[in-house]
Design an enzyme around this catalytic site. Structure first.
Site, PDB file in Angstrom:
ATOM      1  N   ASP A 341       0.821  -1.212   0.000  1.00  0.00           N
ATOM      2  CA  ASP A 341       0.000   0.000   0.000  1.00  0.00           C
ATOM      3  C   ASP A 341       0.860   1.270   0.000  1.00  0.00           C
ATOM      4  OD1 ASP A 341      -2.171   1.625   0.284  1.00  0.00           O
ATOM      5  OD2 ASP A 341      -2.918   0.683   2.102  1.00  0.00           O
ATOM      6  N   ARG A 417     -12.133   2.303   8.160  1.00  0.00           N
ATOM      7  CA  ARG A 417     -10.792   2.641   7.646  1.00  0.00           C
ATOM      8  C   ARG A 417     -10.881   3.777   6.622  1.00  0.00           C
ATOM      9  NH1 ARG A 417      -5.923  -0.550   4.562  1.00  0.00           N
ATOM     10  NH2 ARG A 417      -4.348  -0.240   6.140  1.00  0.00           N
ATOM     11  N   ASP A 452      -6.289  -6.769  -2.237  1.00  0.00           N
ATOM     12  CA  ASP A 452      -6.702  -6.619  -0.833  1.00  0.00           C
ATOM     13  C   ASP A 452      -8.161  -6.158  -0.773  1.00  0.00           C
ATOM     14  OD1 ASP A 452      -6.492  -6.464   1.923  1.00  0.00           O
ATOM     15  OD2 ASP A 452      -4.832  -5.030   1.921  1.00  0.00           O
ATOM     16  N   ASP A 520      -2.917 -10.893   9.143  1.00  0.00           N
ATOM     17  CA  ASP A 520      -2.037  -9.753   9.428  1.00  0.00           C
ATOM     18  C   ASP A 520      -1.231  -9.989  10.690  1.00  0.00           C
ATOM     19  OD1 ASP A 520      -2.505  -8.198   7.249  1.00  0.00           O
ATOM     20  OD2 ASP A 520      -4.014  -6.924   8.189  1.00  0.00           O
TER      21      ASP A 520
HETATM   22  C1  DGJ Z   1      -4.202  -5.213   4.946  1.00  0.00           C
HETATM   23  C2  DGJ Z   1      -3.260  -6.320   4.534  1.00  0.00           C
HETATM   24  O1  DGJ Z   1      -3.599  -7.498   5.178  1.00  0.00           O
HETATM   25  C3  DGJ Z   1      -1.829  -5.882   4.835  1.00  0.00           C
HETATM   26  O2  DGJ Z   1      -0.944  -6.911   4.515  1.00  0.00           O
HETATM   27  C4  DGJ Z   1      -1.523  -4.646   4.046  1.00  0.00           C
HETATM   28  O3  DGJ Z   1      -1.568  -4.948   2.678  1.00  0.00           O
HETATM   29  C5  DGJ Z   1      -2.515  -3.538   4.377  1.00  0.00           C
HETATM   30  N1  DGJ Z   1      -3.869  -3.995   4.222  1.00  0.00           N
HETATM   31  C6  DGJ Z   1      -2.284  -2.341   3.527  1.00  0.00           C
HETATM   32  O4  DGJ Z   1      -3.228  -1.373   3.701  1.00  0.00           O
END
Ligand code: DGJ
Length: 697
Positions: A341, A417, A452, A520
């Site tokens: 990102d 978000r 994503d 994550d």
């Molecule tokens: C959520 C993803 O799971 C992360 O790895 C990363 O790409 C972020 N979004 C970026 O905003």
């Protein structure tokens, strides 16, 4: 071999997979009724199957079925798989059998309503190389002028045979806590497993395993099902007071409807099922094999070692910083560099820019191409993060198309978000996404996209559309369409499914992607449980796992680098730390372990996976091919005063000899399975070991 046999006198179909049998028949009123699912039986045996007739019947106690697709009809009071409302408000279906077709391993049973213009086909597909039976349903409105309201349309209903007890296994969790395995007695109730979030979800995953409370990793009968769908879903498991346990599942959650217009038909996603008498381990292996044989686009490829910039740079990406990381990544043996990102639009934080998919000039004054070319020159493939379904209100896209997002009249547009969801049910949105993604791939010679999706559906409306609820299904179909078209146009392109980690992990998305960003949460200690839950259905070949920095950004826990590597090496290895801060000793250990991973990855990614033991004192997983055995052992906390037992292996050739690469010792397969191997796990918390055995003969 698989087969499909029809017995006309009994109006019964026998489906055979290599190791199982499945039987359905038409009841006297043409209702498709479930008869049997279990170990193989032949036609004479299934036509003589005893039907349990013990249930008390009274005007309060009825037990028709179990049905292959339950409808509201007669004295049925369980959850319907198909619920309709015809134009005159009749909401009961009465079946007429129309006929059936068999085409190879595909059986289509055609039914119609006795009076109303509804045609339904129940589909079954069996394979010669799998015990997974795929099932789905097609409905069609055969009238010229009457709509039919579909209140519920599941893919299939499944039932397990009558047992004294029933237990269900499934996964629960949340963001950074996906795939926590739960195994619990089935209550005498209707239990709903669902996502109302527009995605598969972190909180639940659309698969269930049922057993009679007596199965374990290596023994016992298990009936399992998994839904191939990446949007909202619902599976209702019902255990009747009188004893039966059955479940029905499909796309969409409660309360979403579909107006089936005259002449229109609708296909559900596949809700597949597998039976095995050999426990949860064999169940998982059946699904892993099926995913490789019948779901993934490129099952035979080895997934590359990836570097991802997210934890290193967050939104603070620029050409110089990424180039530095890329050089370090190439040095330690990384094969695919992914910039995450922050590279586009006005995206310096998560407040702006989503939707404006041009490189941010302040960070990439000459576009992305110079960086991509450099990465290619370093011998790595180049991947890029995108979030095509999303828009920040602070973006040029939203300013010009505020109507493209999911929204409802007179209601707030809730921001999560700081972003809103673009309606991929709209053909113009799908065309727009395909257009810019295609351009991005072509202009930059991209090898890989990390797709994503970081926001759940709220105010999910489509003002002006005559049937707005269909966005719940059409959005997901739109996503599939864009991915499929991109893949068709760019056969070398590979795609990663990500939704804030593992929020979109399912057999539906795996048909369009190559691997999943599992979570994550990159803390290796937490990952052990997440990977354990993931492995129940999905193969290691799809499970992306990064080694990141300590203290871990999510949990603040510190663990040794080798432990972090050993945990991540059990899937598709990636590196996600800030390599520019790694001391030389860590870079050199990383180089060594990446090289080792490249040696063992064909076993990890394509071997048969055995979960040997799972607990905080020791979790161990083995991957076995014809000539190689790779065993990982991880300890989170060391219990005082207990020596670890020898680890008994499974799946080896008892007569073969295996050399332990650590010591050169040669073991006989039978000994390794009967007595076990000394893992020589180092002392202390967060200890780990990697054992490699080579078959000699
Ligand atoms: C959520 C993803 O799971 C992360 O790895 C990363 O790409 C972020 N979004 C970026 O905003």
């Amino acid at each position: 071999m698989s087969s499909i046999t029809f017995a006309p006198a009994e109006r019964l179909w026998l489906l055979r997979t290599p190791n199982t049998a499945y039987v359905l028949r038409l009841a006297d009123d043409d209702t498709p009724t479930h008869v049997y699912w279990g170990t193989p039986l032949d036609l004479p045996e299934v036509t003589a199957l005893a039907v349990a007739g013990h249930a008390l019947t009274s005007s309060f106690e009825t037990l028709p079925g179990p049905d292959e697709l339950t409808v509201a009809a007669g004295a049925r009071f369980g959850p319907p798989s198909l619920s309709v409302r015809f134009a005159d408000d009749t909401a009961v279906v009465e079946w007429t059998y129309v006929g059936h077709d068999v085409d190879g391993g595909h059986l289509a049973v055609h039914l119609a309503d006795r009076h109303y213009p509804l045609a339904v086909t129940l589909h079954y597909r069996v394979h010669d190389d799998s015990d997974v039976i795929e099932r789905w349903t097609t409905v069609r409105n055969t009238s010229d002028d009457e709509p039919i309201s579909l209140v519920r349309l599941d893919s299939a209903a499944w039932a397990m045979p009558d047992r004294m007890e029933y237990r269900v296994s499934h996964v629960v969790g949340g963001w950074s806590n996906e795939c926590q395995l739960h195994r619990t007695a089935v209550p005498v109730a209707e239990t709903v497993f669902t996502s109302r979030r527009g995605i598969t979800s972190h909180q639940a995953n659309p698969w269930l395993m049922l057993d009679a409370g007596d199965a374990d990793e290596t023994h016992g009968e298990v009936w399992s099902t998994a839904l191939a769908w990446s949007g909202s879903w619902r599976i209702t498991l019902h255990r009747e007071p009188s004893g039966r346990c059955a479940w029905t599942g499909g796309f969409g959650h409660d309360g979403t409807t579909w107006q089936l217009t005259p002449g229109e038909s609708l296909d559900t996603p596949v809700f597949a099922g597998a039976y095995t008498p050999h426990g949860f381990g064999a169940t998982s292996q059946t699904w892993h094999d099926f995913t490789r044989q019948h779901v993934l686009p490129h099952p035979d490829e080895l997934r590359p070692v990836l570097y991802n910039s997210w934890e290193a740079t967050s939104f603070d990406v620029d050409e110089a910083g990424q180039r530095e990381l890329a050089a370090l990544a190439a040095d330690i043996g990384v094969e695919l560099f992914v910039m995450d990102d922050g590279w586009f639009g006005g995206r310096r934080t998560d407040h702006a820019g989503l939707g404006d998919w041009q490189p941010y000039p302040g960070a990439f004054p000459n576009g992305l191409r110079p960086l991509v070319d450099d990465v290619h020159k370093l011998g790595m493939a180049f991947g890029l993060w995108v979030e095509p379904e999303m828009v920040n209100p602070d973006s040029d896209l939203y300013r010009s198309h505020p109507d493209w997002v999911l929204h409802m009249a007179n209601r707030r547009r809730t921001e999560l978000r700081n972003q809103l969801v673009l309606n991929f049910g709209r053909p113009d949105v799908v065309d727009w996404a395909l257009d810019w993604l295609d351009g991005l791939v072509v202009d930059n010679e991209l090898d890989y996209l990390k797709w994503d999706m970081n926001r759940l559906f709220t105010e999910a409306g489509w003002p002006g559309h005559p049937d707005p609820d269909r966005l719940w299904i059409d959005h997901t179909r739109g996503v599939y369409r864009v991915m499929a078209e991109l893949r068709a146009r760019h056969p070398r392109l590979r795609i990663e499914s990500c939704s804030g980690g593992g929020g979109r992990t399912d057999l539906g998305i795996l048909a369009y992607t190559d691997q999943v960003w599992t979570s994550d949460n990159t803390d290796a200690a937490d990952r052990i449980a997440i990977q354990h839950g993931y492995s129940q259905i999905y193969p290691a070949h799809t499970m992306a796992a990064w080694v990141t920095d300590c203290p871990n950004p999510t949990t603040a826990r510190t663990t040794p680098l080798v432990f972090r590597f050993h945990v991540a090496m059990a899937g598709v290895l990636g590196i996600g730390g800030d390599l520019s801060t790694w001391p030389a000793a860590d870079l050199s250990l990383a180089t060594e372990l990446i090289a080792t991973y490249r040696e063992v990855r064909s076993a990890v990614q394509h071997g048969r996976q055995y979960r040997l033991v799972h607990g905080p004192a020791l979790t161990s997983v083995a991957y076995v091919t014809d000539d190689e055995v790779v065993v990982f052992g991880w300890r989170i906390t060391e219990p005082f005063g207990r020596r670890p037992a020898l680890m008994r292996l499974v799946g080896l050739d008892p007569a073969a000899e295996y050399r332990d690469e650590r010591t050169g010792t040669v073991h006989i397969g039978a000994t390794l399975m009967a007595s076990g191997i000394d893992m020589a796990l180092p002392a202390g918390d967060h200890a780990s070991v990697l054992i490699r055995l080579h078959r000699l003969r």
